[in-house]
Design a protein around this motif. Sequence first.
Motif, PDB file in Angstrom:
ATOM      1  N   UNK A  17       0.829  -1.211   0.000  1.00  0.00           N
ATOM      2  CA  UNK A  17       0.000   0.000   0.000  1.00  0.00           C
ATOM      3  C   UNK A  17       0.863   1.260   0.000  1.00  0.00           C
ATOM      4  N   UNK A  18       1.908   1.276   0.837  1.00  0.00           N
ATOM      5  CA  UNK A  18       2.780   2.457   0.926  1.00  0.00           C
ATOM      6  C   UNK A  18       3.508   2.706  -0.392  1.00  0.00           C
ATOM      7  N   UNK A  19       3.949   1.657  -1.053  1.00  0.00           N
ATOM      8  CA  UNK A  19       4.629   1.829  -2.340  1.00  0.00           C
ATOM      9  C   UNK A  19       3.668   2.387  -3.384  1.00  0.00           C
ATOM     10  N   UNK A  20       2.421   1.913  -3.375  1.00  0.00           N
ATOM     11  CA  UNK A  20       1.413   2.450  -4.307  1.00  0.00           C
ATOM     12  C   UNK A  20       1.162   3.927  -4.019  1.00  0.00           C
ATOM     13  N   UNK A  21       1.157   4.307  -2.746  1.00  0.00           N
ATOM     14  CA  UNK A  21       0.957   5.719  -2.389  1.00  0.00           C
ATOM     15  C   UNK A  21       2.147   6.570  -2.827  1.00  0.00           C
ATOM     16  N   UNK A  22       3.345   6.024  -2.715  1.00  0.00           N
ATOM     17  CA  UNK A  22       4.534   6.746  -3.178  1.00  0.00           C
ATOM     18  C   UNK A  22       4.432   6.994  -4.685  1.00  0.00           C
ATOM     19  N   UNK A  23       4.065   5.986  -5.443  1.00  0.00           N
ATOM     20  CA  UNK A  23       3.919   6.134  -6.890  1.00  0.00           C
ATOM     21  C   UNK A  23       2.807   7.133  -7.225  1.00  0.00           C
ATOM     22  N   UNK A  24       1.728   7.112  -6.478  1.00  0.00           N
ATOM     23  CA  UNK A  24       0.635   8.063  -6.662  1.00  0.00           C
ATOM     24  C   UNK A  24       1.138   9.486  -6.406  1.00  0.00           C
ATOM     25  N   UNK A  25       1.903   9.654  -5.338  1.00  0.00           N
ATOM     26  CA  UNK A  25       2.448  10.980  -5.003  1.00  0.00           C
ATOM     27  C   UNK A  25       3.328  11.513  -6.127  1.00  0.00           C
ATOM     28  N   UNK A  26       4.087  10.641  -6.750  1.00  0.00           N
ATOM     29  CA  UNK A  26       4.993  11.067  -7.812  1.00  0.00           C
ATOM     30  C   UNK A  26       4.290  11.195  -9.167  1.00  0.00           C
TER      31      UNK A  26
ATOM     32  N   UNK B 199       2.522  14.675  -8.533  1.00  0.00           N
ATOM     33  CA  UNK B 199       3.797  15.279  -8.947  1.00  0.00           C
ATOM     34  C   UNK B 199       4.565  15.937  -7.808  1.00  0.00           C
ATOM     35  N   UNK B 200       4.498  15.355  -6.617  1.00  0.00           N
ATOM     36  CA  UNK B 200       5.339  15.842  -5.525  1.00  0.00           C
ATOM     37  C   UNK B 200       6.795  15.546  -5.850  1.00  0.00           C
ATOM     38  N   UNK B 201       7.707  16.469  -5.551  1.00  0.00           N
ATOM     39  CA  UNK B 201       9.130  16.212  -5.809  1.00  0.00           C
ATOM     40  C   UNK B 201       9.733  15.206  -4.834  1.00  0.00           C
ATOM     41  N   UNK B 202       9.101  15.053  -3.657  1.00  0.00           N
ATOM     42  CA  UNK B 202       9.589  14.111  -2.656  1.00  0.00           C
ATOM     43  C   UNK B 202       8.432  13.757  -1.723  1.00  0.00           C
ATOM     44  N   UNK B 203       8.527  12.599  -1.110  1.00  0.00           N
ATOM     45  CA  UNK B 203       7.596  12.203  -0.053  1.00  0.00           C
ATOM     46  C   UNK B 203       8.418  11.706   1.124  1.00  0.00           C
ATOM     47  N   UNK B 204       7.827  11.821   2.291  1.00  0.00           N
ATOM     48  CA  UNK B 204       8.537  11.538   3.537  1.00  0.00           C
ATOM     49  C   UNK B 204       7.775  10.515   4.356  1.00  0.00           C
TER      50      UNK B 204
ATOM     51  N   UNK C  62      13.305  10.362  10.129  1.00  0.00           N
ATOM     52  CA  UNK C  62      12.602  10.787   8.905  1.00  0.00           C
ATOM     53  C   UNK C  62      13.274  10.117   7.727  1.00  0.00           C
ATOM     54  N   UNK C  63      12.455   9.539   6.847  1.00  0.00           N
ATOM     55  CA  UNK C  63      12.930   8.951   5.594  1.00  0.00           C
ATOM     56  C   UNK C  63      12.353   9.754   4.434  1.00  0.00           C
ATOM     57  N   UNK C  64      13.020   9.700   3.291  1.00  0.00           N
ATOM     58  CA  UNK C  64      12.569  10.426   2.114  1.00  0.00           C
ATOM     59  C   UNK C  64      12.788   9.592   0.868  1.00  0.00           C
ATOM     60  N   UNK C  65      11.907   9.800  -0.113  1.00  0.00           N
ATOM     61  CA  UNK C  65      12.091   9.290  -1.468  1.00  0.00           C
ATOM     62  C   UNK C  65      11.885  10.471  -2.399  1.00  0.00           C
ATOM     63  N   UNK C  66      12.734  10.570  -3.407  1.00  0.00           N
ATOM     64  CA  UNK C  66      12.641  11.672  -4.359  1.00  0.00           C
ATOM     65  C   UNK C  66      12.032  11.187  -5.667  1.00  0.00           C
TER      66      UNK C  66
END
Length: 169
Positions: free
Chosen positions: A109-118, A122-127, A161-165
């Motif tokens: 679920x979290x990975x799908x949300x990360x892909x949705x955010x990007x 179009x968020x430049x990063x998610x935390x 805190x973790x981040x993905x760009x």
Amino acid sequence: MIVLETERLYLRELVLEDVDALSLVLSDPESMKYYPDPYNREKVKSWIQRNIDNYRTYNHGLWAVVLKDGDIFIGDCGITMQNIDNEVLPEIGFHIIKDYWNKGYATEAANACKEYAFNVINYPAVYSYTSIHNIPSWAVAKKIGMQTYKEYERNGVKIIVHVAYNSNL
């Protein structure tokens, strides 16, 4: 309304009728041990209403996580705007009912949300942020490709805190 789907799950907007199902996780002392207290029914209703409001304000929030097989509500996951060390940032969070832990659902679920955010927002990063002691949550962050961003203290608790760009930008 279904927002996104994965192989085994779909995520849909929360509705007030989800209060009993969501209470299974938000009222559970073990599931909520990194929060000040487990939530009572009224706090769970407020939680859902806050997310409904977030859908209108940000076009995202925490969504219901539902197993496709059996149409079973197992928790919430999504993107919320959070104050992280005095910066308001998009954060991926989740809460999965204990009976469904260690089956990869939070990661999926979290990975799908990360892909949705990007790809959608179009968020430049998610935390992702949590107590340094909440190893399962930061393990999910690592599994979805997040890197350690920083640590800080909040109310006497050490936070990681973790981040993905977004590589699309």
